[in-house]
Design a protein around this motif. Structure first.
Motif, short mmCIF file in Angstrom:
data_model
loop_
_atom_site.label_atom_id
_atom_site.label_comp_id
_atom_site.label_asym_id
_atom_site.label_seq_id
_atom_site.Cartn_x
_atom_site.Cartn_y
_atom_site.Cartn_z
N LEU A 1 1.53 -18.48 28.96
CA LEU A 1 2.12 -17.27 28.43
C LEU A 1 1.46 -17.00 27.07
O LEU A 1 1.19 -17.94 26.32
CB LEU A 1 3.62 -17.47 28.25
CG LEU A 1 4.44 -16.26 27.83
CD1 LEU A 1 4.37 -15.16 28.89
CD2 LEU A 1 5.89 -16.68 27.61
N VAL A 2 1.18 -15.75 26.77
CA VAL A 2 0.57 -15.37 25.50
C VAL A 2 1.47 -14.33 24.83
O VAL A 2 1.86 -13.35 25.47
CB VAL A 2 -0.85 -14.78 25.72
CG1 VAL A 2 -1.43 -14.26 24.42
CG2 VAL A 2 -1.77 -15.81 26.35
N THR A 3 1.81 -14.56 23.57
CA THR A 3 2.62 -13.57 22.85
C THR A 3 1.79 -12.81 21.81
O THR A 3 2.10 -11.68 21.48
CB THR A 3 3.84 -14.23 22.17
OG1 THR A 3 3.40 -15.30 21.34
CG2 THR A 3 4.81 -14.76 23.20
N THR A 4 0.73 -13.45 21.31
CA THR A 4 -0.17 -12.79 20.37
C THR A 4 -1.58 -12.91 20.91
O THR A 4 -2.13 -14.01 20.97
CB THR A 4 -0.09 -13.45 18.97
OG1 THR A 4 1.28 -13.43 18.53
CG2 THR A 4 -0.95 -12.70 17.97
N ASP B 1 0.39 -19.76 24.20
CA ASP B 1 1.74 -20.19 23.88
C ASP B 1 2.19 -21.19 24.93
O ASP B 1 1.49 -22.16 25.15
CB ASP B 1 2.67 -18.98 23.77
CG ASP B 1 2.32 -18.10 22.57
OD1 ASP B 1 2.29 -18.64 21.45
OD2 ASP B 1 2.07 -16.90 22.76
N ARG B 2 3.26 -20.92 25.59
CA ARG B 2 3.84 -21.88 26.54
C ARG B 2 3.00 -22.03 27.80
O ARG B 2 2.56 -21.06 28.39
CB ARG B 2 5.25 -21.40 26.90
CG ARG B 2 6.03 -22.37 27.73
CD ARG B 2 7.51 -22.08 27.70
NE ARG B 2 7.86 -20.71 28.03
CZ ARG B 2 8.30 -20.31 29.21
NH1 ARG B 2 8.45 -21.16 30.19
NH2 ARG B 2 8.61 -19.04 29.41
N TRP C 1 -4.48 -19.66 20.71
CA TRP C 1 -3.71 -18.44 20.95
C TRP C 1 -2.85 -18.52 22.21
O TRP C 1 -2.12 -17.57 22.51
CB TRP C 1 -4.62 -17.21 20.96
CG TRP C 1 -5.80 -17.26 21.88
CD1 TRP C 1 -7.01 -17.84 21.63
CD2 TRP C 1 -5.91 -16.66 23.17
NE1 TRP C 1 -7.86 -17.65 22.69
CE2 TRP C 1 -7.20 -16.92 23.65
CE3 TRP C 1 -5.03 -15.92 23.97
CZ2 TRP C 1 -7.65 -16.48 24.89
CZ3 TRP C 1 -5.47 -15.48 25.20
CH2 TRP C 1 -6.76 -15.75 25.65
N GLY D 1 3.54 -5.27 28.44
CA GLY D 1 3.89 -6.20 27.36
C GLY D 1 3.71 -7.65 27.75
O GLY D 1 3.55 -8.51 26.89
N LEU D 2 3.73 -7.94 29.05
CA LEU D 2 3.50 -9.32 29.51
C LEU D 2 2.02 -9.63 29.42
O LEU D 2 1.17 -8.83 29.83
CB LEU D 2 3.98 -9.48 30.95
CG LEU D 2 3.73 -10.85 31.60
CD1 LEU D 2 4.46 -11.96 30.86
CD2 LEU D 2 4.14 -10.82 33.07
N MET D 3 1.70 -10.81 28.85
CA MET D 3 0.31 -11.26 28.74
C MET D 3 0.24 -12.71 29.20
O MET D 3 1.02 -13.55 28.76
CB MET D 3 -0.18 -11.14 27.30
CG MET D 3 -0.23 -9.71 26.78
SD MET D 3 -0.80 -9.59 25.05
CE MET D 3 0.62 -10.22 24.17
N LEU D 4 -0.70 -12.97 30.10
CA LEU D 4 -0.91 -14.32 30.63
C LEU D 4 -2.38 -14.67 30.56
O LEU D 4 -3.25 -13.81 30.74
CB LEU D 4 -0.44 -14.40 32.09
CG LEU D 4 1.05 -14.15 32.35
CD1 LEU D 4 1.31 -14.00 33.84
CD2 LEU D 4 1.88 -15.28 31.78
N TYR E 1 5.81 -17.48 36.31
CA TYR E 1 4.96 -16.32 36.08
C TYR E 1 3.89 -16.15 37.15
O TYR E 1 2.89 -15.47 36.92
CB TYR E 1 4.33 -16.38 34.68
CG TYR E 1 5.34 -16.11 33.59
CD1 TYR E 1 5.71 -14.80 33.28
CD2 TYR E 1 5.95 -17.15 32.90
CE1 TYR E 1 6.65 -14.54 32.29
CE2 TYR E 1 6.89 -16.90 31.91
CZ TYR E 1 7.23 -15.59 31.62
OH TYR E 1 8.17 -15.34 30.64
#
Length: 150
Positions: free
Chosen positions: A8-11, A132-133, A130, A108-111, A141
């Motif tokens: 998962l990517v938030t930024t 995340d989880r 960069w 808004g979802l980024m993987l 996901y």
């Protein structure tokens, strides 16, 4: 055989928009086993994937645009749309991050996904700064799961 890790990517990374990109639309005819249709830019195909999280069988068959359009009407659930950016992994010329920025319902979802040639390499891979989880093991996901979300 597909062997991949998913994060998962938030930024997003800086300047990701400058890397090669593909427009992807995909839908699922079946999720157990996974049978999907995908249009990537101007190329269409049908894909079968076996069960699994880190590693699973994957087969792709080419489709005409007409066959893709017809099968798309048979799909269950959400049609997924995203832009996929191909970002090289620093220090690993053999690896590329497939960075998916979703549109439509999942905007808004980024993987980030990385495909490997061995399960050992996949397990030992240190996540990039960069990322995340790590969502590889949960399956939450997987695109086939997203297609079934209300």
């Amino acid at each position: 055989m597909e062997i991949e890790r998913k994060f998962l990517v938030t930024t997003p990374p800086e300047n990701y928009e400058f890397f090669p990109c593909h427009e992807i639309e995909q839908a699922y005819l079946c999720t157990e086993p996974v049978v999907r249709v995908r249009k990537e830019d101007d190329t269409c195909y049908l894909t079968y994937k076996s069960k699994g999280l880190l590693a699973r069988e994957e087969y792709n068959l080419p489709l005409t645009k007409e066959a893709y359009t017809h099968l798309l009407t048979k799909a269950d659930g959400n049609i997924l749309t995203k832009k996929r950016y191909l970002i090289p992994v620093p220090g690993r010329e053999d690896l590329t991050v497939e960075f998916d920025v979703f549109e439509g319902k999942f905007a808004g979802l980024m993987l980030a996904e990385i495909e490997f040639t061995s399960e050992e390499d996949a397990r030992e891979f240190p996540p990039l700064s960069w990322f995340d989880r790590d969502v590889t093991w949960s399956g939450e996901y997987q695109n086939s799961r997203l297609s079934k979300m209300p």
